[in-house]
Scaffold this active site. Structure first.
Site, short mmCIF file in Angstrom:
data_model
loop_
_atom_site.label_atom_id
_atom_site.label_comp_id
_atom_site.label_asym_id
_atom_site.label_seq_id
_atom_site.Cartn_x
_atom_site.Cartn_y
_atom_site.Cartn_z
N HIS A 65 0.79 -1.24 0.00
CA HIS A 65 0.00 0.00 0.00
C HIS A 65 0.81 1.28 0.00
CE1 HIS A 65 0.77 -0.12 4.38
NE2 HIS A 65 0.61 1.20 4.32
C1 UD1 Z 1 -2.08 5.84 5.36
C2 UD1 Z 1 -0.84 6.36 6.08
C3 UD1 Z 1 0.23 5.29 6.07
C4 UD1 Z 1 -0.27 3.99 6.63
C5 UD1 Z 1 -1.57 3.59 5.93
C6 UD1 Z 1 -2.13 2.38 6.63
C7 UD1 Z 1 -0.35 8.76 5.91
C8 UD1 Z 1 0.47 9.77 5.24
N1 UD1 Z 1 -0.30 7.51 5.38
O1 UD1 Z 1 -1.74 5.57 4.02
O2 UD1 Z 1 1.34 5.74 6.85
O3 UD1 Z 1 0.71 3.00 6.44
O4 UD1 Z 1 -2.52 4.65 6.02
O5 UD1 Z 1 -3.07 1.72 5.86
O6 UD1 Z 1 -1.04 9.05 6.85
N2 UD1 Z 1 -9.01 4.87 0.68
C9 UD1 Z 1 -10.23 4.29 0.52
N3 UD1 Z 1 -10.94 3.97 1.64
C10 UD1 Z 1 -10.50 4.20 2.90
C11 UD1 Z 1 -9.24 4.81 3.05
C12 UD1 Z 1 -8.52 5.14 1.93
O7 UD1 Z 1 -10.68 4.05 -0.59
O8 UD1 Z 1 -11.20 3.86 3.88
C13 UD1 Z 1 -8.22 5.19 -0.54
C14 UD1 Z 1 -8.48 6.59 -1.07
O9 UD1 Z 1 -8.42 6.54 -2.46
C15 UD1 Z 1 -7.29 7.37 -0.54
C16 UD1 Z 1 -6.19 6.33 -0.56
O10 UD1 Z 1 -6.83 5.11 -0.22
O11 UD1 Z 1 -6.97 8.49 -1.32
C17 UD1 Z 1 -5.06 6.60 0.39
O12 UD1 Z 1 -5.53 6.78 1.72
P1 UD1 Z 1 -4.68 7.64 2.77
O13 UD1 Z 1 -5.25 7.51 4.13
O14 UD1 Z 1 -4.43 8.99 2.27
O15 UD1 Z 1 -3.25 6.95 2.72
P2 UD1 Z 1 -2.87 5.42 2.92
O16 UD1 Z 1 -2.16 4.97 1.70
O17 UD1 Z 1 -4.01 4.65 3.41
N1 UDP Z 2 -4.04 -5.38 8.45
C1 UDP Z 2 -5.34 -5.89 8.49
N2 UDP Z 2 -5.91 -6.23 7.30
C2 UDP Z 2 -5.28 -6.10 6.10
C3 UDP Z 2 -3.97 -5.57 6.09
C4 UDP Z 2 -3.39 -5.21 7.28
O1 UDP Z 2 -5.92 -6.04 9.56
O2 UDP Z 2 -5.87 -6.44 5.07
C5 UDP Z 2 -3.41 -5.00 9.72
C6 UDP Z 2 -2.09 -5.66 9.97
O3 UDP Z 2 -2.26 -6.93 10.53
C7 UDP Z 2 -1.39 -4.66 10.88
C8 UDP Z 2 -1.95 -3.34 10.42
O4 UDP Z 2 -3.13 -3.62 9.67
O5 UDP Z 2 -1.75 -4.85 12.22
C9 UDP Z 2 -0.95 -2.67 9.54
O6 UDP Z 2 -1.54 -1.62 8.88
P1 UDP Z 2 -1.10 -1.16 7.44
O7 UDP Z 2 -0.38 -2.22 6.73
O8 UDP Z 2 -2.32 -0.62 6.80
O9 UDP Z 2 -0.16 0.10 7.76
P2 UDP Z 2 1.32 0.30 8.30
O10 UDP Z 2 1.56 -0.62 9.42
O11 UDP Z 2 2.25 0.10 7.14
O12 UDP Z 2 1.35 1.74 8.71
#
Ligand code: UD1
Ligand code: UDP
Length: 380
Positions: free
Chosen positions: A218
């Site tokens: 991601h």
């Molecule tokens: C964010 C965090 C990242 C973390 C990740 C965990 C920041 C800068 N990034 O990244 O550190 O590892 O969360 O998962 O805070 N979207 C949906 N539905 C949702 C949420 C997001 O469709 O419920 C899509 C949207 O298109 C959005 C994109 O995902 O623009 C990115 O979401 P965003 O929260 O900005 O960043 P993440 O990549 O999720």
């Molecule tokens: N996780 C989850 N379902 C998924 C992917 C990740 O429950 O489909 C959990 C995972 O086990 C971990 C947390 O989400 O506890 C990690 O979050 P993510 O990978 O979104 O972000 P990061 O840790 O890189 O910030």
């Protein structure tokens, strides 16, 4: 003591379960927690599922900020959190990790002279082009109490001028740093037992223990650059062929969207049609740890998932050039391969030949959350 806890993105909702559980089980007489959800993640399978299955108290405040560019998203959170803090007047604000929700919480509180408590402090990838690295550094330097999961985190903070002196009253100018172990180790051990109580997604998919590979992707650097995304997916297809194991991919919504937009049509078709590749919706945490504990190997760019691979004693291929969890690489349990398909395949072949990896206790004793609550009461 009254604390306001900020959650918003998936990993910090999951982390919040550990502290909320410790408060409910051991500190309910002394700590009142008010949860604020920024709305950074909002799909049911990125947010609601965790509150339900991990028994996390419902947020009192929903800011419903949603997705957007970093500036817009963080600014909306900052405004919303400030309003909540003015109304709630807490003794401290608690934030987890390194997301935009973490940064917004820390900034809003520090400007109101409310002590910031940072759980998962001190981590550094030393790559400031990652948005998370900026968030970590800024949040640590706004904090009064810094709870650090690992020894490496302590070293990182010492380099930035923090002191380990814990005498006197903690303040923004005299922050206190404590090594506590990792609350996600607490959570993983606690929920691994719960996860075994029922049939999980691995059973539904008829996966055999040790006969499938789990992958999550991601990071924006991997999903939003066509070249990197294609290289990773090529690498995954090759590893699936070489291993003859099922490749299971619970897809972050961002990744699913970008795969559709950026992958060459033939590669997208392979990904969608190959029977040995299972593309899933984002998994709940109980399914996720079931997959992590039963797979043969993990391939991920997630900070949390690479560590959980270690907790469940699985080798891990990290789709990044650096990690903030350096111990697991230094100890040989994970390899950094960036977005390079050749390096992915080489790491896969390396781990296939490894019989005797060991997993030392780097992340504490699974009681970090209780220790954090105790230290908050002692120091605020
Ligand atoms: C964010 C965090 C990242 C973390 C990740 C965990 C920041 C800068 N990034 O990244 O550190 O590892 O969360 O998962 O805070 N979207 C949906 N539905 C949702 C949420 C997001 O469709 O419920 C899509 C949207 O298109 C959005 C994109 O995902 O623009 C990115 O979401 P965003 O929260 O900005 O960043 P993440 O990549 O999720
Ligand atoms: N996780 C989850 N379902 C998924 C992917 C990740 O429950 O489909 C959990 C995972 O086990 C971990 C947390 O989400 O506890 C990690 O979050 P993510 O990978 O979104 O972000 P990061 O840790 O890189 O910030």
């Amino acid at each position: 003591m009254k604390i306001v806890t900020i959650v918003g993105a998936r990993p910090q909702i999951i982390k919040a379960a550990a502290i909320s559980r410790a408060i409910a089980d051991h500190f309910s007489h002394a700590i009142t927690e008010v949860i604020v959800h920024t709305g950074q993640h909002y799909d049911d399978n990125m947010s609601e599922v965790f509150f339900t299955e991990m028994n996390i108290p419902r947020p009192k405040h929903q800011l419903s900020v949603g997705s957007g560019n970093h500036g817009v998203q963080t600014a909306k959170m900052l405004e919303g959190i400030e309003t909540v803090l003015l109304a709630e007047q807490p003794d401290a604000l608690l934030v987890y990790g390194d997301t935009n929700s973490t940064l917004a919480g820390a900034l809003a509180a520090v400007k109101l002279h409310i002590p910031v408590v940072h759980v998962e402090a001190g981590l550094r990838s030393y790559n400031k082009s990652m948005p998370e690295e900026i968030n970590r550094i800024a949040c640590d330097h706004c904090s009064t109490l810094l709870f650090v999961p690992t020894q490496q985190g302590i070293q990182n903070l010492l380099k930035e001028g923090f002191s380990l002196d814990t005498k006197g009253k903690a303040s923004i100018d005299c922050p206190k740093v404590f090594k506590t172990g990792d609350i996600m180790f607490d959570n993983s051990m606690y929920f691994a037992e719960k996860s075994r109580e029922k049939q999980r997604i691995a059973d539904e998919l008829q996966l055999q223990d040790g006969q499938f590979i789990l992958c999550t992707i991601h990071r924006d650097s991997n999903t939003d650059l066509a070249e990197n995304l294609s290289s990773i997916v090529q690498g995954l297809v090759s590893i699936q062929e070489l291993s003859q194991q099922t490749l299971v991919l619970p897809l972050h919504p961002r990744t699913r969207k970008k795969m559709g937009e950026l992958l060459p049509p033939a590669l997208l078709e392979t990904l969608n049609s190959r029977s040995g590749i299972k593309l899933l919706e984002p998994a709940g945490f109980l399914d996720m740890i079931s997959l992590e504990s039963r797979c043969s190997m993990v391939i991920t760019d997630s900070g949390g998932v690479q560590k959980e691979a270690f907790f469940f004693q699985k080798p891990c291929i990290i789709l990044r050039d650096q990690t903030e969890w350096v111990e697991i690489v230094a100890h040989g349990n994970a390899r950094l391969v960036g977005a390079k398909q050749d390096a992915m395949i080489a790491a896969f072949e390396f781990f296939q030949g490894q019989e005797s990896l060991s997993y030392p206790p780097i992340f504490g004793d699974a009681h970090a959350a209780e220790e954090i609550c105790r230290l908050m009461l002692e120091n605020l």
